[in-house]
Write a protein that holds these residues in place. Structure first.
Motif, PDB file in Angstrom:
ATOM      1  N   THR A   1       0.816  -1.210   0.000  1.00  0.00           N
ATOM      2  CA  THR A   1       0.000   0.000   0.000  1.00  0.00           C
ATOM      3  C   THR A   1       0.852   1.263   0.000  1.00  0.00           C
ATOM      4  O   THR A   1       0.553   2.229  -0.715  1.00  0.00           O
ATOM      5  CB  THR A   1      -0.934  -0.014   1.222  1.00  0.00           C
TER       6      THR A   1
ATOM      7  N   ASP B   1       0.771   4.090  -2.887  1.00  0.00           N
ATOM      8  CA  ASP B   1       0.336   5.440  -2.541  1.00  0.00           C
ATOM      9  C   ASP B   1       1.377   6.478  -2.957  1.00  0.00           C
ATOM     10  O   ASP B   1       1.038   7.537  -3.495  1.00  0.00           O
ATOM     11  CB  ASP B   1       0.071   5.516  -1.039  1.00  0.00           C
TER      12      ASP B   1
ATOM     13  N   GLY C   1      -1.688   7.607  -5.045  1.00  0.00           N
ATOM     14  CA  GLY C   1      -2.690   7.242  -4.060  1.00  0.00           C
ATOM     15  C   GLY C   1      -3.403   5.935  -4.311  1.00  0.00           C
ATOM     16  O   GLY C   1      -4.467   5.690  -3.726  1.00  0.00           O
TER      17      GLY C   1
ATOM     18  N   GLY D   1      -4.016   1.802  -4.031  1.00  0.00           N
ATOM     19  CA  GLY D   1      -3.945   0.953  -2.839  1.00  0.00           C
ATOM     20  C   GLY D   1      -4.195  -0.500  -3.177  1.00  0.00           C
ATOM     21  O   GLY D   1      -4.507  -0.846  -4.326  1.00  0.00           O
TER      22      GLY D   1
END
Length: 384
Positions: free
Chosen positions: A116, A120, A125, A127
Motif C-alpha cells: 500500500t 500510494d 494514491g 492501494g
C-alpha cells in the motif's frame, strides 16, 4: 573395582551428553544456515518454483541485459545512466524520499510485489484490494503490454488512484496498474502470480512479463536488503530501549540455571532393559475405531471421517491447493463431471445419515463419486 566402573560409566555418560549436544548444535546451525542460504521468492537467480530465473533467461534471449542488484548502492550504480528499467520487490526499509530517489533514477519502474505505501507514493494514491481466483483474467484495457497478453493470472488486486491506467479487472479491482509521469512509466503487478518459474507458462503471463520487463535494453532487478534502511528512520531496537544491566543479568540467570541443572541432575547409571510396548497394526486400530463408532451409534461422525479422507484424495486428483474449502472441492468435482452441484454437495458435505444403512449407502456414493473423478481425470490425461 565397582566405584571405578561407576565413575567410568558416569564419565562416559557425560561425554555422550556433550557429543549429543554438539550434534544438535551442528544440525541446528546447518538447518538455519541452509534456510537463510536459500534464494528468496522472486529471486532472478533462483530455479525454485517461486524463483524468477525462467523469465530472466527469456529476457536475455530477447537481447535484454539483466543486472541483479542485491543492495541499494548496487542498484544506484546500475541505474546511473538513467536508461534502464528498474524491477523491485517491496522495500519497507526505505523511506518515502529514498523510494522516490531510487525510482527517479530509472527510465521505467516495475513494482513486483507492491504494498500500500509504495502504491500510494508512486502511483498517485493507489492501494491494495483483494485477491483474484486462480484463473485467467482478460486484460480489458488499451495498454499495449496487457492487450497483447490477452489474459493472465493476476493474483493480488489493486485499486487505482487518480490518472492511473488499470487492466485485468475483477469485481471493480485490477491486477495491473500503470501511470506515466515525466516521460517514464511506473507499473505494479503481483509478480508471484505472474512471473515466477511456476506461473510464467500459464495463459498470457509470459507475454505480459516480457512486455512489462523488457521496455528497455537493460533491466536492473533490485532485491532490497535490510542494510539499505535509512539509519535516521530506524526504530530503536529492544537492546537500545532496555537498561545496560539487563543483558548481563539474563546471561547470569542462564549460567545459574545450567549449574543448577548439572548439580541436581541424576547420575548416569547402567542401562535397564525393558520390554517394548506391543506393536498394534494399523488395520486393527482402524477396526477398533470403527467398532467404537458402531457401539456409540455415531453414524454422522463416521461419515465425516470418510468424507474428510475422500475430499483429501479428490484435492490431489483435481490439483487443488492444500486445505481447500470443502465447498470449493465439491464445486470442482461437479464441474469436472458435469454433475448436479447440489447432489455433489450433498454427497461430500450436506447429507446426514440416521441409520447404519444410510451410512453404508453414503459410503457407497462417496466411493462411486471418487471412482468417477478418477476415470474422468485418467480419460482427460489419455486424450491429451
Amino acid at each position: 573395582m565397582a566405584p571405578v566402573r561407576s565413575r567410568r560409566r558416569g564419565a562416559l555418560g557425560w561425554a555422550a551428553l556433550a557429543v549429543g549436544l554438539l550434534l544438535v548444535a551442528l544440525v541446528g546451525g546447518t538447518l538455519v544456515y541452509g534456510g537463510y542460504a536459500q534464494r528468496a521468492a522472486l529471486d532472478p537467480e533462483s530455479a525454485g518454483s517461486d524463483g524468477a530465473r525462467a523469465v530472466v533467461r527469456v529476457l536475455e534471449q530477447q537481447g535484454v541485459r539483466v543486472i541483479v542488484a542485491r543492495d541499494r548502492p548496487a542498484a544506484e550504480r546500475a541505474l546511473a545512466d538513467g536508461e534502464a528499467t528498474l524491477a523491485m520487490r517491496d522495500a519497507p526499509m526505505l523511506s518515502d524520499d529514498a523510494l522516490r530517489d531510487l525510482t527517479d533514477r530509472a527510465r521505467d519502474v516495475v513494482l513486483l510485489e507492491p504494498r500500500t505505501r509504495a502504491l500510494d507514493v508512486l502511483l498517485n494514491g493507489s492501494g491494495l484490494g483483494g485477491f483474484a481466483d486462480d484463473e485467467a483474467v482478460a486484460a480489458d484495457c488499451s495498454l499495449p503490454a496487457a492487450a497483447n497478453a490477452g489474459s493472465a493470472r493476476v493474483g493480488e488486486l489493486m485499486t487505482p488512484g487518480e490518472g492511473v491506467t488499470s487492466c485485468f479487472p475483477v469485481d471493480g479491482e485490477f491486477g495491473l496498474l500503470t501511470v506515466e509521469t515525466t516521460g517514464r512509466t511506473i507499473t505494479a503487478l503481483d509478480a508471484l502470480a505472474t512471473l515466477t518459474n511456476a506461473t510464467l507458462p500459464r495463459d498470457g503471463n509470459a507475454a505480459l512479463a516480457l512486455a512489462v520487463l523488457g521496455q528497455s535494453d537493460t533491466l536492473v532487478w533490485y532485491l532490497p536488503s535490510p542494510a539499505d534502511a535509512d539509519r535516521a528512520a530506524d526504530v530503536p531496537t529492544l537492546s537500545e530501549l532496555t537498561p545496560p544491566w539487563v543483558t548481563p543479568g539474563i546471561l547470569l540467570l542462564i549460567v545459574a540455571a545450567l549449574i543448577a541443572a548439572i548439580w541436581r541432575g541424576r547420575r548416569f547409571g547402567p542401562l535397564v532393559r525393558e520390554r517394548l510396548p506391543v506393536t498394534v497394526r494399523a488395520n486393527e486400530t482402524t477396526e477398533g475405531r470403527a467398532r467404537l463408532y458402531a457401539v456409540a451409534r455415531d453414524a454422522p461422525h463416521a461419515l465425516d471421517e470418510l468424507r474428510r479422507a475422500t475430499r483429501g484424495r479428490l484435492e490431489r486428483l483435481l490439483g487443488l491447493s492444500a486445505r481447500s474449502d470443502p465447498g470449493r472441492i465439491a464445486d470442482a468435482v461437479a464441474a469436472r463431471l458435469g454433475a448436479d452441484r447440489a447432489r455433489v454437495h450433498g454427497i461430500l458435505i450436506d447429507d446426514q445419515p440416521r441409520t447404519d444403512r444410510d451410512l453404508v449407502a453414503a459410503a457407497d456414493r462417496l466411493r462411486d463419486l471418487e471412482a468417477s473423478v478418477r476415470a474422468a481425470v485418467r480419460t482427460e490425461g489419455t486424450t491429451r
